[in-house]
Design a protein around this motif. Structure first.
Motif, PDB file in Angstrom:
ATOM      1  N   ALA A  68      -4.843 -24.325   2.362  1.00  0.00           N
ATOM      2  CA  ALA A  68      -4.844 -22.897   2.691  1.00  0.00           C
ATOM      3  C   ALA A  68      -6.259 -22.351   2.860  1.00  0.00           C
ATOM      4  O   ALA A  68      -7.155 -22.668   2.079  1.00  0.00           O
ATOM      5  CB  ALA A  68      -4.108 -22.108   1.610  1.00  0.00           C
ATOM      6  N   ALA A  69      -6.437 -21.540   3.874  1.00  0.00           N
ATOM      7  CA  ALA A  69      -7.747 -20.927   4.130  1.00  0.00           C
ATOM      8  C   ALA A  69      -8.139 -19.974   3.004  1.00  0.00           C
ATOM      9  O   ALA A  69      -9.321 -19.739   2.780  1.00  0.00           O
ATOM     10  CB  ALA A  69      -7.719 -20.196   5.472  1.00  0.00           C
ATOM     11  N   CYS A  70      -7.168 -19.447   2.282  1.00  0.00           N
ATOM     12  CA  CYS A  70      -7.460 -18.481   1.214  1.00  0.00           C
ATOM     13  C   CYS A  70      -7.835 -19.138  -0.108  1.00  0.00           C
ATOM     14  O   CYS A  70      -8.209 -18.450  -1.052  1.00  0.00           O
ATOM     15  CB  CYS A  70      -6.253 -17.565   1.000  1.00  0.00           C
TER      16      CYS A  70
ATOM     17  N   CYS B 204       2.991 -21.392   4.109  1.00  0.00           N
ATOM     18  CA  CYS B 204       2.772 -20.207   3.286  1.00  0.00           C
ATOM     19  C   CYS B 204       3.915 -19.214   3.479  1.00  0.00           C
ATOM     20  O   CYS B 204       4.433 -18.654   2.513  1.00  0.00           O
ATOM     21  CB  CYS B 204       1.427 -19.566   3.645  1.00  0.00           C
ATOM     22  N   LEU B 205       4.315 -19.002   4.728  1.00  0.00           N
ATOM     23  CA  LEU B 205       5.427 -18.092   4.999  1.00  0.00           C
ATOM     24  C   LEU B 205       6.701 -18.618   4.351  1.00  0.00           C
ATOM     25  O   LEU B 205       7.435 -17.868   3.707  1.00  0.00           O
ATOM     26  CB  LEU B 205       5.616 -17.923   6.507  1.00  0.00           C
ATOM     27  N   ASP B 206       6.962 -19.895   4.492  1.00  0.00           N
ATOM     28  CA  ASP B 206       8.148 -20.506   3.892  1.00  0.00           C
ATOM     29  C   ASP B 206       8.123 -20.314   2.373  1.00  0.00           C
ATOM     30  O   ASP B 206       9.109 -19.893   1.765  1.00  0.00           O
ATOM     31  CB  ASP B 206       8.201 -21.985   4.260  1.00  0.00           C
TER      32      ASP B 206
ATOM     33  N   GLY C 234      -5.779 -17.812  11.245  1.00  0.00           N
ATOM     34  CA  GLY C 234      -6.231 -19.146  11.617  1.00  0.00           C
ATOM     35  C   GLY C 234      -5.937 -20.208  10.572  1.00  0.00           C
ATOM     36  O   GLY C 234      -6.465 -21.309  10.647  1.00  0.00           O
ATOM     37  N   CYS C 235      -5.088 -19.899   9.609  1.00  0.00           N
ATOM     38  CA  CYS C 235      -4.833 -20.823   8.513  1.00  0.00           C
ATOM     39  C   CYS C 235      -4.001 -22.022   8.973  1.00  0.00           C
ATOM     40  O   CYS C 235      -2.971 -21.857   9.613  1.00  0.00           O
ATOM     41  CB  CYS C 235      -4.115 -20.099   7.380  1.00  0.00           C
ATOM     42  N   PRO C 236      -4.437 -23.232   8.605  1.00  0.00           N
ATOM     43  CA  PRO C 236      -3.703 -24.427   9.023  1.00  0.00           C
ATOM     44  C   PRO C 236      -2.347 -24.603   8.334  1.00  0.00           C
ATOM     45  O   PRO C 236      -1.519 -25.377   8.805  1.00  0.00           O
ATOM     46  CB  PRO C 236      -4.645 -25.579   8.659  1.00  0.00           C
TER      47      PRO C 236
END
Length: 108
Positions: A21-23, A64-66, A57-59
Motif C-alpha cells: 500500500a502506498a499509505c 484496499c477497497l475489497d 496511484g496505489c498498486p
C-alpha cells in the motif's frame, strides 16, 4: 471500471496492504491524528484530499477497497473513499439487481 471481490482471505488482503500500500509510509494521513487530538474541519478535508491523491496511484487499490468493504472501518480513507462513501457504495451495491448466471456471456 469494474472491480470484483477478490478471492483472497481477509488475512491475505491485510498482508497485501501491509506490503504494497502506498499509505504504509504515512498511515496517519489516511486515519487522522489520535482520537483525543482535535482536527479542524478544514485541516481534515485537506488531509483527506491528499490521502485520496495517494490512493489514486496505489498498486493495491482494489485490495484496499475489497478489505474496506469487508471490514467496514469506522474512520479513515480507504481506497480513496471516506467511511460515509464506503457505506453508500455498499448500499448501492445491495440495490443492484442480481444477474442470472445464464445471462453472462459465454466463453469463446
Amino acid at each position: 471500471m469494474t472491480v470484483g471481490p477478490s478471492r483472497l482471505r481477509l488475512g491475505d488482503l491485510l498482508d497485501a496492504l501491509a506490503e504494497g500500500a502506498a499509505c504504509r509510509w504515512d498511515p496517519e494521513l489516511h486515519t487522522g491524528p489520535d482520537a483525543f487530538v482535535p482536527e479542524p474541519v478544514a485541516e481534515r478535508q485537506a488531509r483527506m484530499d491528499v490521502a485520496r491523491e495517494v490512493c489514486e496511484g496505489c498498486p493495491v487499490w482494489a485490495e484496499c477497497l475489497d478489505y474496506a468493504l469487508r471490514v467496514r472501518p469506522s474512520y479513515g480513507v480507504w481506497a480513496g473513499l471516506s467511511v460515509r462513501e464506503l457505506t453508500a457504495l455498499r448500499r448501492d451495491v445491495r440495490q443492484l439487481p442480481a444477474v442470472p448466471v445464464s445471462a453472462t456471456p459465454a466463453a469463446a
